[in-house]
Design a protein around this motif. Structure first.
Motif, PDB file in Angstrom:
ATOM      1  N   THR A  48      20.460  12.675  21.830  1.00  0.00           N
ATOM      2  CA  THR A  48      21.390  11.956  22.688  1.00  0.00           C
ATOM      3  C   THR A  48      22.045  12.895  23.691  1.00  0.00           C
ATOM      4  OG1 THR A  48      23.157  12.175  21.060  1.00  0.00           O
ATOM      5  CG2 THR A  48      21.851  10.143  21.001  1.00  0.00           C
ATOM      6  N   GLY A  49      22.206  14.162  23.299  1.00  0.00           N
ATOM      7  CA  GLY A  49      22.688  15.165  24.234  1.00  0.00           C
ATOM      8  C   GLY A  49      24.148  15.074  24.616  1.00  0.00           C
ATOM      9  N   ARG A  50      24.811  14.036  24.220  1.00  0.00           N
ATOM     10  CA  ARG A  50      26.222  13.931  24.559  1.00  0.00           C
ATOM     11  C   ARG A  50      26.963  13.263  23.422  1.00  0.00           C
ATOM     12  NH1 ARG A  50      28.056   8.902  26.896  1.00  0.00           N
ATOM     13  NH2 ARG A  50      26.369   7.397  27.052  1.00  0.00           N
ATOM     14  N   GLU A  51      28.269  13.384  23.475  1.00  0.00           N
ATOM     15  CA  GLU A  51      29.106  12.779  22.447  1.00  0.00           C
ATOM     16  C   GLU A  51      29.497  11.369  22.890  1.00  0.00           C
ATOM     17  OE1 GLU A  51      32.289  14.865  19.780  1.00  0.00           O
ATOM     18  OE2 GLU A  51      33.231  14.304  21.678  1.00  0.00           O
ATOM     19  N   PHE A  52      29.486  10.443  21.918  1.00  0.00           N
ATOM     20  CA  PHE A  52      29.852   9.054  22.183  1.00  0.00           C
ATOM     21  C   PHE A  52      31.171   8.726  21.499  1.00  0.00           C
ATOM     22  CE2 PHE A  52      25.231   9.205  22.318  1.00  0.00           C
ATOM     23  CZ  PHE A  52      24.957   8.545  23.491  1.00  0.00           C
ATOM     24  N   GLU A  53      31.877   7.789  22.078  1.00  0.00           N
ATOM     25  CA  GLU A  53      33.064   7.231  21.444  1.00  0.00           C
ATOM     26  C   GLU A  53      33.156   5.777  21.895  1.00  0.00           C
ATOM     27  OE1 GLU A  53      37.911   7.808  21.115  1.00  0.00           O
ATOM     28  OE2 GLU A  53      36.711   9.347  22.087  1.00  0.00           O
ATOM     29  N   HIS A  54      32.674   4.862  21.032  1.00  0.00           N
ATOM     30  CA  HIS A  54      32.674   3.438  21.348  1.00  0.00           C
ATOM     31  C   HIS A  54      33.955   2.797  20.838  1.00  0.00           C
ATOM     32  CE1 HIS A  54      28.467   4.132  22.146  1.00  0.00           C
ATOM     33  NE2 HIS A  54      28.267   4.508  20.895  1.00  0.00           N
TER      34      HIS A  54
ATOM     35  N   ALA B 277      29.980  13.598  13.323  1.00  0.00           N
ATOM     36  CA  ALA B 277      31.007  12.587  13.547  1.00  0.00           C
ATOM     37  C   ALA B 277      32.361  13.163  13.172  1.00  0.00           C
ATOM     38  CB  ALA B 277      30.721  11.338  12.715  1.00  0.00           C
ATOM     39  N   GLU B 278      33.268  13.163  14.127  1.00  0.00           N
ATOM     40  CA  GLU B 278      34.619  13.682  13.908  1.00  0.00           C
ATOM     41  C   GLU B 278      34.589  15.095  13.314  1.00  0.00           C
ATOM     42  OE1 GLU B 278      37.609  12.273  14.822  1.00  0.00           O
ATOM     43  OE2 GLU B 278      36.482  10.682  15.781  1.00  0.00           O
ATOM     44  N   GLY B 279      33.663  15.923  13.816  1.00  0.00           N
ATOM     45  CA  GLY B 279      33.607  17.320  13.391  1.00  0.00           C
ATOM     46  C   GLY B 279      32.840  17.589  12.105  1.00  0.00           C
TER      47      GLY B 279
ATOM     48  N   ARG C 295      34.388   9.654  17.363  1.00  0.00           N
ATOM     49  CA  ARG C 295      33.560  10.470  18.244  1.00  0.00           C
ATOM     50  C   ARG C 295      32.343  10.949  17.464  1.00  0.00           C
ATOM     51  NH1 ARG C 295      38.032  13.593  18.585  1.00  0.00           N
ATOM     52  NH2 ARG C 295      36.725  15.426  18.413  1.00  0.00           N
ATOM     53  N   HIS C 296      31.146  10.817  18.073  1.00  0.00           N
ATOM     54  CA  HIS C 296      29.929  11.198  17.362  1.00  0.00           C
ATOM     55  C   HIS C 296      28.796  11.535  18.325  1.00  0.00           C
ATOM     56  CE1 HIS C 296      29.501   6.913  18.211  1.00  0.00           C
ATOM     57  NE2 HIS C 296      28.189   7.076  18.111  1.00  0.00           N
ATOM     58  N   ARG C 297      27.831  12.250  17.788  1.00  0.00           N
ATOM     59  CA  ARG C 297      26.571  12.507  18.477  1.00  0.00           C
ATOM     60  C   ARG C 297      25.497  12.564  17.405  1.00  0.00           C
ATOM     61  NH1 ARG C 297      27.034  16.956  22.069  1.00  0.00           N
ATOM     62  NH2 ARG C 297      29.252  17.068  21.759  1.00  0.00           N
ATOM     63  N   TRP C 298      24.242  12.272  17.783  1.00  0.00           N
ATOM     64  CA  TRP C 298      23.161  12.330  16.800  1.00  0.00           C
ATOM     65  C   TRP C 298      21.863  12.748  17.473  1.00  0.00           C
ATOM     66  CZ3 TRP C 298      18.911   9.277  17.603  1.00  0.00           C
ATOM     67  CH2 TRP C 298      19.069   8.140  18.410  1.00  0.00           C
TER      68      TRP C 298
END
Length: 197
Positions: A125-131, A148-150, A168-171
């Protein structure tokens, strides 16, 4: 069965499926079930059963509900018809999201309360998401690393990770055979907590 009988049968069955339209209208007006009960003279349990499609209101009861919601029974029925969708997406369908790249397939077409995507292959995904809304990530095949959250999580086949709105998350998928399903409440829907269910 002739056309008149079919129409009469449909009209008798139709109110059973009006629950979602009633609930949506009530929530849009900011009313509680108790407020609709006071306005309509119908009990809170009965109204709850209508909204959850466990009770079939008569046209008279539906009109009382409609009056309490400042609308008509016909409008509630029309909204109910518009809200019912059955859409089959076959494994071979190329229902790709307009913003997606190779290896990403939309599993729900159109604009609905539910959004679901299938990711295949090695994805970063290359970036952090926060929905703002909830999301569920399910690994059907392969392996995924999620931050997710560190905290770091490693997921394998059959594992799922729930992320509430605001996390906040990335995968990233770490093997070429990875297949991930991401199911979320759509961003255009504002979710709220309803103590009355």
């Amino acid at each position: 069965m002739d056309a008149k009988d079919a129409k009469d049968t449909k009209e008798r069955e139709e109110p059973l499926r009006v629950g979602a339209a009633v609930r949506k209208r009530r929530r849009n007006l900011g009313l509680t079930l108790a407020a609709v009960s006071a306005r309509s003279g119908l009990s809170v349990p009965f109204l709850s059963q209508i909204e959850n499609e466990r009770a079939r209101p008569s046209m008279r009861s539906l009109q009382r509900v409609a009056d309490a919601l400042d609308t008509t029974a016909q409008r509630l029925l029309a909204a109910s018809d518009a809200g019912r969708t059955v859409d089959l997406v076959r494994a071979g369908d190329d229902a790709r999201s307009s913003a997606s790249a190779d290896g990403i397939r939309a599993l729900v077409r159109g604009r609905h309360q539910l959004n679901a995507l299938e990711f295949t292959g090695e994805q970063e995904t290359g970036r952090e998401f926060e929905h703002r809304n909830d999301e569920l990530l399910y690994v059907a095949d392969g392996a995924v690393e999620v931050e997710a959250e560190g905290r770091a999580y490693r997921l394998g086949p059959g594992d799922s990770l729930f992320l509430s709105g605001g996390v906040r998350h990335r995968w990233r998928a770490t093997t070429p055979d990875t297949r991930i399903l991401v199911v979320a409440v759509s961003e255009h829907i504002a979710t709220t907590s309803d103590p009355h269910g």
